[in-house]
Design a protein around this motif. Structure first.
Motif, short mmCIF file in Angstrom:
data_model
loop_
_atom_site.label_atom_id
_atom_site.label_comp_id
_atom_site.label_asym_id
_atom_site.label_seq_id
_atom_site.Cartn_x
_atom_site.Cartn_y
_atom_site.Cartn_z
N THR A 78 -9.18 -33.07 -40.79
CA THR A 78 -9.96 -32.77 -39.47
C THR A 78 -9.21 -31.84 -38.73
O THR A 78 -7.80 -32.05 -38.44
CB THR A 78 -10.14 -34.05 -38.51
OG1 THR A 78 -11.04 -34.96 -39.33
CG2 THR A 78 -10.84 -33.56 -37.23
N ASP A 79 -9.75 -30.62 -38.27
CA ASP A 79 -8.89 -29.68 -37.63
C ASP A 79 -8.90 -30.05 -36.00
O ASP A 79 -10.11 -30.09 -35.46
CB ASP A 79 -9.63 -28.38 -37.92
CG ASP A 79 -8.72 -27.00 -36.99
OD1 ASP A 79 -8.05 -27.48 -36.02
OD2 ASP A 79 -9.09 -25.86 -37.23
N VAL A 80 -7.97 -30.59 -35.31
CA VAL A 80 -8.04 -31.10 -34.00
C VAL A 80 -8.40 -29.85 -32.94
O VAL A 80 -8.79 -30.09 -31.97
CB VAL A 80 -6.66 -31.96 -33.78
CG1 VAL A 80 -6.66 -32.46 -32.36
CG2 VAL A 80 -6.69 -33.07 -34.50
N TYR A 85 -3.57 -31.04 -37.48
CA TYR A 85 -4.70 -31.55 -38.42
C TYR A 85 -4.40 -32.94 -38.75
O TYR A 85 -3.08 -33.44 -39.11
CB TYR A 85 -4.34 -30.38 -39.66
CG TYR A 85 -4.95 -29.11 -39.28
CD1 TYR A 85 -6.04 -28.33 -39.53
CD2 TYR A 85 -3.96 -28.39 -38.63
CE1 TYR A 85 -6.20 -27.34 -38.94
CE2 TYR A 85 -3.86 -27.02 -38.34
CZ TYR A 85 -5.32 -26.46 -38.47
OH TYR A 85 -5.50 -25.15 -38.25
N THR A 86 -5.28 -33.84 -38.97
CA THR A 86 -5.13 -35.16 -39.28
C THR A 86 -5.98 -35.65 -40.50
O THR A 86 -7.15 -34.83 -40.74
CB THR A 86 -5.41 -35.79 -38.13
OG1 THR A 86 -6.83 -35.82 -37.69
CG2 THR A 86 -4.70 -35.72 -36.93
N CYS A 87 -5.82 -36.76 -41.23
CA CYS A 87 -6.65 -37.25 -42.03
C CYS A 87 -5.86 -38.71 -42.41
O CYS A 87 -4.67 -38.93 -41.96
CB CYS A 87 -6.41 -36.48 -43.49
SG CYS A 87 -5.02 -36.13 -44.21
#
Length: 168
Positions: A78-80, A85-87
């Motif tokens: 996920t592009d915050v 960026y998180t996952c």
């Protein structure tokens, strides 16, 4: 980029103006990986940085995370929108995973690949078993309890209590 600015069709003096846009530099970008053990989510946060090691103010980089080893996964990143960026992925098997993180053209980020060890998680009653053989009055009976976590991995991360009631 070079551009001019106009107001009502008239060009403002001092131009043309130059704007320099810096892309995220994979070799300077970093990751924080927070493993919690088998059958529990592992969080991954990537921070995109430019050539000055400054966190990018916006998103737009292509970040790919690949997990190999004891577990396999390609988590959705996920592009915050703020350079972060998180996952997450959930390892089900005990053992070591290799987490490779690439950015933009497939260049690995700083220190990638990463090695993460997954230990067994907390015992789950639904996956655990007990064997209680017939006993003899006045003698000890050995009860065998096999404790497994949510991923069905053997674990000693549990408290086992046996309640014994005498029948007459």
């Amino acid at each position: 980029d070079t551009f001019t600015i106009t107001i009502n069709g008239f060009t403002i003096g001092g131009g043309p103006y130059v704007s320099t846009v810096f892309a995220a530099d994979p070799l300077l970008s970093t990751a924080v990986i927070t493993p919690t053990g088998a059958a529990q989510p592992t969080s991954i946060t990537v921070t995109a940085k430019d050539y000055t090691r400054t966190k990018m103010a916006g998103g737009g980089a292509t970040v790919v995370v690949t997990v190999t080893g004891a577990n396999s996964a390609t988590p959705v990143v996920t592009d915050v929108g703020n350079g972060t960026y998180t996952c997450t992925y959930t390892p089900l098997v005990v053992g070591n995973d290799t987490i490779t993180i690439t950015m933009n053209d497939g260049t690995p980020i700083f220190n990638s690949p990463f090695t993460v060890g997954n230990s067994a998680g907390v015992g789950v009653a639904a996956n655990s078993t007990a064997v209680v053989p017939p006993g003899t009055a006045g003698l000890a009976t050995t009860i065998t309890v096999t404790v497994r976590d949510a991923g069905n991995n053997l674990t000693n991360n549990a408290t086992v209590t046996a309640a014994v009631a005498a029948l007459s």
